[in-house]
Design an enzyme around this catalytic site. Structure first.
Site, mmCIF file in Angstrom:
data_model
loop_
_atom_site.group_PDB
_atom_site.id
_atom_site.type_symbol
_atom_site.label_atom_id
_atom_site.label_comp_id
_atom_site.label_asym_id
_atom_site.label_seq_id
_atom_site.Cartn_x
_atom_site.Cartn_y
_atom_site.Cartn_z
ATOM 1 N N SER A 142 0.843 -1.189 0.000
ATOM 2 C CA SER A 142 0.000 0.000 0.000
ATOM 3 C C SER A 142 0.881 1.242 0.000
ATOM 4 O O SER A 142 1.956 1.259 0.612
ATOM 5 C CB SER A 142 -0.901 0.016 1.238
ATOM 6 O OG SER A 142 -1.573 1.261 1.363
ATOM 7 N N TYR B 5 -1.921 -0.970 10.147
ATOM 8 C CA TYR B 5 -2.009 -1.205 8.700
ATOM 9 C C TYR B 5 -0.721 -0.781 8.005
ATOM 10 O O TYR B 5 -0.141 -1.539 7.216
ATOM 11 C CB TYR B 5 -3.195 -0.433 8.132
ATOM 12 C CG TYR B 5 -3.384 -0.623 6.643
ATOM 13 C CD1 TYR B 5 -3.916 -1.802 6.138
ATOM 14 C CD2 TYR B 5 -3.027 0.379 5.737
ATOM 15 C CE1 TYR B 5 -4.087 -1.986 4.780
ATOM 16 C CE2 TYR B 5 -3.203 0.205 4.376
ATOM 17 C CZ TYR B 5 -3.722 -0.979 3.904
ATOM 18 O OH TYR B 5 -3.881 -1.161 2.548
#
Length: 238
Positions: free
Chosen positions: A126, A139
């Site tokens: 990401s 995350y």
């Protein structure tokens, strides 16, 4: 017929990739935990073979993937949970790391012995791993760990002629991002994400970051002093 094995295929980007590769004539092994959704994919295209297992369980993953090899592997399974007000929830962090980092590692453990020279493995990270973002400690850390692992693994697998691609998406409209309670700048569809990924993999790119403008902005932010990064990140999320 070339074969692609995709984890996280029961929804989001993984689901779209499975459908798009099948439409292109690939044999697709669609992996995930939701048997009903995977069966629905098979019903849409007979080139898709569903394979249900939990990537966070090493023994189960080894057993499920032992019969398979592929020219292309896309490790796309992921999750996201946020911390609140700086309170560190160890169980939450462990859950996110287990799915986003340990899950792909379990898949690599099971699949790499079967892969032949010329194969390519894509690990979906990401752009959130590039800069510190509020509430994204778990995350972002999981995706940063995956990015380092991918870049390092690429060096070690070069002698086997197995390519590694690190995929760095920005915001993509999926059931996962539907839960976000903040603005998501430059958000794109799963169809657009699939196009970026498939085009990048076809070209053998080591890193595929998109959408390009958003990724470029985050890369520029990442080279700024930490204090300025934090200041900008807070306003970017707002």
């Amino acid at each position: 017929m070339q074969r692609v094995l995709i984890t996280g295929a029961s929804s989001g980007i993984g689901q779209q990739l499975a459908l798009d590769y099948a439409a292109q004539g690939w044999q697709v092994i669609a992996c995930g935990r939701n048997e009903t959704r995977l069966a629905a994919l098979r019903d849409q295209n007979s080139a898709i073979t569903p394979l249900s297992f939990d990537v966070t369980d090493l023994a189960t993953t080894r057993a499920a993937l032992a019969p398979y090899t592929a020219e292309l592997v896309i490790l796309c399974a992921g999750t996201c949970e946020y911390l609140n007000d700086g309170v560190v929830d160890a169980e939450l962090v462990a859950r996110v790391l287990s799915t986003n980092f340990i899950g792909p590692i379990n898949c690599l453990d099971a699949l790499l012995p079967q892969l032949k020279a010329g194969a390519r493995v894509a690990l979906v990270g990401s752009t959130a791993s590039l800069v510190p973002l509020p509430r994204a400690e778990a995350y972002g850390a999981s995706k940063a760990a995956l990015a380092y692992f991918a870049r390092s693994l690429a060096v070690d697998l070069a002698k086997r002629e197995i390519g590694i691609s690190l995929v760095l998406p920005g915001f993509v409209a999926t059931p996962l991002t539907d839960r976000n309670d903040f603005a998501m700048p430059m958000i794109i569809t799963t169809e657009q994400a699939s196009t970026y990924i498939r085009q990048g993999l076809a070209k053998g790119r080591a890193e595929i970051a998109f959408p390009p403008v958003f990724a470029a902005l985050l890369r520029m932010t990442a080279i700024l002093p930490q204090a300025l990064q934090r200041w900008l990140a807070k306003r970017m999320v707002r």
